[in-house]
Motif scaffolding. Structure first.
Motif, PDB file in Angstrom:
ATOM      1  N   PRO A 188      69.815  46.224  63.862  1.00 32.52           N
ATOM      2  CA  PRO A 188      69.096  44.683  64.434  1.00 32.52           C
ATOM      3  C   PRO A 188      69.615  43.518  62.936  1.00 32.52           C
ATOM      4  CG  PRO A 188      67.315  46.123  63.974  1.00 32.52           C
ATOM      5  CD  PRO A 188      68.700  46.923  64.316  1.00 32.52           C
ATOM      6  N   LEU A 189      69.951  42.602  62.772  1.00 31.35           N
ATOM      7  CA  LEU A 189      69.699  41.861  61.730  1.00 31.35           C
ATOM      8  C   LEU A 189      68.868  41.580  60.880  1.00 31.35           C
ATOM      9  CD1 LEU A 189      72.566  39.043  63.231  1.00 31.35           C
ATOM     10  CD2 LEU A 189      73.443  41.245  61.443  1.00 31.35           C
ATOM     11  N   GLY A 190      67.713  41.734  61.202  1.00 30.09           N
ATOM     12  CA  GLY A 190      66.284  41.641  60.324  1.00 30.09           C
ATOM     13  C   GLY A 190      65.565  40.983  60.886  1.00 30.09           C
ATOM     14  N   PRO A 191      63.875  41.628  60.682  1.00 28.51           N
ATOM     15  CA  PRO A 191      62.942  40.892  61.894  1.00 28.51           C
ATOM     16  C   PRO A 191      62.620  39.180  61.679  1.00 28.51           C
ATOM     17  CG  PRO A 191      62.380  41.636  59.444  1.00 28.51           C
ATOM     18  CD  PRO A 191      63.857  42.080  59.583  1.00 28.51           C
ATOM     19  N   ARG A 192      63.616  38.461  60.791  1.00 25.99           N
ATOM     20  CA  ARG A 192      63.370  36.870  60.824  1.00 25.99           C
ATOM     21  C   ARG A 192      64.950  36.253  62.002  1.00 25.99           C
ATOM     22  NH1 ARG A 192      58.691  35.131  58.666  1.00 25.99           N
ATOM     23  NH2 ARG A 192      57.734  36.733  57.350  1.00 25.99           N
ATOM     24  N   HIS A 193      65.607  37.102  62.296  1.00 26.62           N
ATOM     25  CA  HIS A 193      66.197  36.965  62.637  1.00 26.62           C
ATOM     26  C   HIS A 193      66.642  36.490  64.413  1.00 26.62           C
ATOM     27  CE1 HIS A 193      68.555  36.297  59.252  1.00 26.62           C
ATOM     28  NE2 HIS A 193      67.907  37.321  59.051  1.00 26.62           N
ATOM     29  N   THR A 194      65.620  36.559  64.921  1.00 24.51           N
ATOM     30  CA  THR A 194      65.265  36.081  66.483  1.00 24.51           C
ATOM     31  C   THR A 194      66.421  35.958  67.605  1.00 24.51           C
ATOM     32  OG1 THR A 194      63.008  35.486  65.521  1.00 24.51           O
ATOM     33  CG2 THR A 194      64.083  36.180  68.177  1.00 24.51           C
ATOM     34  N   ILE A 195      67.158  34.549  67.256  1.00 29.67           N
ATOM     35  CA  ILE A 195      68.223  34.024  68.024  1.00 29.67           C
ATOM     36  C   ILE A 195      69.295  35.326  67.625  1.00 29.67           C
ATOM     37  CG2 ILE A 195      69.290  32.044  68.952  1.00 29.67           C
ATOM     38  CD1 ILE A 195      66.704  32.689  69.221  1.00 29.67           C
ATOM     39  N   ALA A 196      70.025  36.042  66.758  1.00 30.88           N
ATOM     40  CA  ALA A 196      71.452  36.835  66.409  1.00 30.88           C
ATOM     41  C   ALA A 196      71.023  37.966  66.903  1.00 30.88           C
ATOM     42  CB  ALA A 196      71.473  36.747  65.226  1.00 30.88           C
ATOM     43  N   ASN A 197      69.152  38.718  66.611  1.00 27.99           N
ATOM     44  CA  ASN A 197      69.143  39.570  67.588  1.00 27.99           C
ATOM     45  C   ASN A 197      69.444  39.860  68.849  1.00 27.99           C
ATOM     46  OD1 ASN A 197      69.171  41.099  64.364  1.00 27.99           O
ATOM     47  ND2 ASN A 197      67.045  40.895  64.709  1.00 27.99           N
ATOM     48  N   LEU A 198      68.439  38.975  69.418  1.00 30.68           N
ATOM     49  CA  LEU A 198      68.706  39.040  70.716  1.00 30.68           C
ATOM     50  C   LEU A 198      70.049  38.606  71.650  1.00 30.68           C
ATOM     51  CD1 LEU A 198      67.020  38.684  73.285  1.00 30.68           C
ATOM     52  CD2 LEU A 198      66.674  36.270  73.153  1.00 30.68           C
ATOM     53  N   ASN A 199      71.097  38.209  70.577  1.00 30.21           N
ATOM     54  CA  ASN A 199      72.484  37.877  70.957  1.00 30.21           C
ATOM     55  C   ASN A 199      72.890  39.718  70.657  1.00 30.21           C
ATOM     56  OD1 ASN A 199      75.394  36.182  71.604  1.00 30.21           O
ATOM     57  ND2 ASN A 199      75.646  36.015  69.661  1.00 30.21           N
ATOM     58  N   LEU A 200      72.271  40.155  69.922  1.00 25.81           N
ATOM     59  CA  LEU A 200      73.428  41.471  69.793  1.00 25.81           C
ATOM     60  C   LEU A 200      73.182  42.320  71.009  1.00 25.81           C
ATOM     61  CD1 LEU A 200      72.671  41.947  65.836  1.00 25.81           C
ATOM     62  CD2 LEU A 200      74.828  41.798  67.309  1.00 25.81           C
ATOM     63  N   LEU A 201      71.604  41.974  71.343  1.00 22.53           N
ATOM     64  CA  LEU A 201      70.902  42.671  72.339  1.00 22.53           C
ATOM     65  C   LEU A 201      72.111  42.459  73.760  1.00 22.53           C
ATOM     66  CD1 LEU A 201      68.565  44.461  73.224  1.00 22.53           C
ATOM     67  CD2 LEU A 201      67.397  42.864  73.461  1.00 22.53           C
ATOM     68  N   VAL A 202      72.047  41.308  73.468  1.00 22.53           N
ATOM     69  CA  VAL A 202      72.567  41.261  75.560  1.00 22.53           C
ATOM     70  C   VAL A 202      74.167  41.344  74.883  1.00 22.53           C
ATOM     71  CG1 VAL A 202      73.746  38.610  76.710  1.00 22.53           C
ATOM     72  CG2 VAL A 202      71.821  38.933  75.907  1.00 22.53           C
ATOM     73  N   LYS A 203      74.634  41.030  74.253  1.00 21.62           N
ATOM     74  CA  LYS A 203      76.002  41.981  73.531  1.00 21.62           C
ATOM     75  C   LYS A 203      76.058  43.243  73.990  1.00 21.62           C
ATOM     76  CE  LYS A 203      78.398  38.653  71.576  1.00 21.62           C
ATOM     77  NZ  LYS A 203      78.628  37.917  69.695  1.00 21.62           N
ATOM     78  N   ALA A 204      75.287  44.161  73.777  1.00 24.55           N
ATOM     79  CA  ALA A 204      74.818  46.158  73.510  1.00 24.55           C
ATOM     80  C   ALA A 204      74.587  46.048  75.055  1.00 24.55           C
ATOM     81  CB  ALA A 204      73.630  46.581  73.193  1.00 24.55           C
ATOM     82  N   CYS A 205      73.437  45.394  76.111  1.00 22.18           N
ATOM     83  CA  CYS A 205      73.607  45.537  76.932  1.00 22.18           C
ATOM     84  C   CYS A 205      74.402  45.319  78.265  1.00 22.18           C
ATOM     85  CB  CYS A 205      71.788  44.662  77.878  1.00 22.18           C
ATOM     86  SG  CYS A 205      70.652  45.318  76.937  1.00 22.18           S
ATOM     87  N   GLN A 206      75.572  44.156  77.788  1.00 21.99           N
ATOM     88  CA  GLN A 206      76.201  44.034  78.799  1.00 21.99           C
ATOM     89  C   GLN A 206      77.293  45.220  78.316  1.00 21.99           C
ATOM     90  OE1 GLN A 206      77.772  40.673  77.351  1.00 21.99           O
ATOM     91  NE2 GLN A 206      76.473  38.922  78.970  1.00 21.99           N
ATOM     92  N   ALA A 207      78.112  45.830  77.564  1.00 21.93           N
ATOM     93  CA  ALA A 207      78.780  47.096  76.658  1.00 21.93           C
ATOM     94  C   ALA A 207      78.364  48.652  77.544  1.00 21.93           C
ATOM     95  CB  ALA A 207      78.713  46.939  75.293  1.00 21.93           C
ATOM     96  N   GLN A 208      76.679  48.052  77.740  1.00 21.86           N
ATOM     97  CA  GLN A 208      76.566  49.435  78.696  1.00 21.86           C
ATOM     98  C   GLN A 208      76.850  49.078  79.629  1.00 21.86           C
ATOM     99  OE1 GLN A 208      74.862  51.307  76.394  1.00 21.86           O
ATOM    100  NE2 GLN A 208      74.080  53.240  78.026  1.00 21.86           N
ATOM    101  N   ALA A 209      77.011  48.260  80.216  1.00 17.13           N
ATOM    102  CA  ALA A 209      76.533  48.051  81.752  1.00 17.13           C
ATOM    103  C   ALA A 209      78.225  48.169  81.680  1.00 17.13           C
ATOM    104  CB  ALA A 209      76.529  46.501  82.512  1.00 17.13           C
ATOM    105  N   ASN A 210      79.558  47.325  80.788  1.00 20.07           N
ATOM    106  CA  ASN A 210      81.050  47.679  81.172  1.00 20.07           C
ATOM    107  C   ASN A 210      80.921  49.481  81.089  1.00 20.07           C
ATOM    108  OD1 ASN A 210      80.822  45.076  82.591  1.00 20.07           O
ATOM    109  ND2 ASN A 210      81.153  44.235  80.034  1.00 20.07           N
ATOM    110  N   GLY A 211      80.586  50.297  80.503  1.00 16.43           N
ATOM    111  CA  GLY A 211      81.003  51.347  80.380  1.00 16.43           C
ATOM    112  C   GLY A 211      81.182  51.647  78.868  1.00 16.43           C
ATOM    113  N   GLY A 212      80.659  51.034  78.586  1.00  7.06           N
ATOM    114  CA  GLY A 212      80.235  51.248  77.341  1.00  7.06           C
ATOM    115  C   GLY A 212      81.185  50.788  75.646  1.00  7.06           C
ATOM    116  N   ALA A 213      81.361  50.131  76.723  1.00  6.14           N
ATOM    117  CA  ALA A 213      82.845  48.978  75.607  1.00  6.14           C
ATOM    118  C   ALA A 213      81.896  48.260  74.093  1.00  6.14           C
ATOM    119  CB  ALA A 213      83.797  48.733  76.254  1.00  6.14           C
ATOM    120  N   VAL A 214      82.599  48.426  72.696  1.00 11.57           N
ATOM    121  CA  VAL A 214      81.723  47.000  72.357  1.00 11.57           C
ATOM    122  C   VAL A 214      82.438  46.084  72.200  1.00 11.57           C
ATOM    123  CG1 VAL A 214      81.359  47.199  70.120  1.00 11.57           C
ATOM    124  CG2 VAL A 214      81.531  49.105  70.696  1.00 11.57           C
ATOM    125  N   SER A 215      82.202  44.683  72.207  1.00 13.40           N
ATOM    126  CA  SER A 215      82.268  43.940  72.395  1.00 13.40           C
ATOM    127  C   SER A 215      82.081  43.121  70.591  1.00 13.40           C
ATOM    128  CB  SER A 215      81.806  42.325  73.718  1.00 13.40           C
ATOM    129  OG  SER A 215      80.841  42.466  73.644  1.00 13.40           O
TER     130      SER A 215
END
Length: 100
Positions: A73-100
């Motif tokens: 995570p980027l830090g505890p006060r970077h809610t939107i950026a961390n949420l964006n990372l979380l969505v991208k990580a979930c999408q990557a997990q759904a697409n077979g682990g490819a990192v985007s």
């Protein structure tokens, strides 16, 4: 007619209804909108503390989920950026682990 003030029925007002000020005549004053309710408005005191605690819990949950997905995570006060990372990580997990 039924439902009108003259007919004796109950009149229901919508939240955006306007109400006259004064006697309702032409010289009696203008029309002022009814007060609006802003549920996300943070007044102060207990409300502000509850909102801050809720934001803290949200940030903690996002950080925890990122760590479970082996992402830093980027830090505890970077809610939107961390949420964006979380969505991208979930999408990557759904697409077979490819990192985007």
């Amino acid at each position: 007619p039924p439902g009108s003030a003259a007919g004796g029925g109950a009149v229901q007002r919508s939240p955006s209804a306007v109400s006259p000020i004064g006697g309702g005549g032409a010289a009696g004053g203008g029309v002022v909108p009814a007060p609006r309710v802003f549920p996300l408005h943070c007044g102060g005191g207990v409300e502000r503390a509850a909102f801050a605690y809720g934001a803290f819990l949200l940030n903690r949950d996002i950080t925890h989920l990122l760590q479970r997905l082996h992402r830093e995570p980027l830090g505890p006060r970077h809610t939107i950026a961390n949420l964006n990372l979380l969505v991208k990580a979930c999408q990557a997990q759904a697409n077979g682990g490819a990192v985007s």
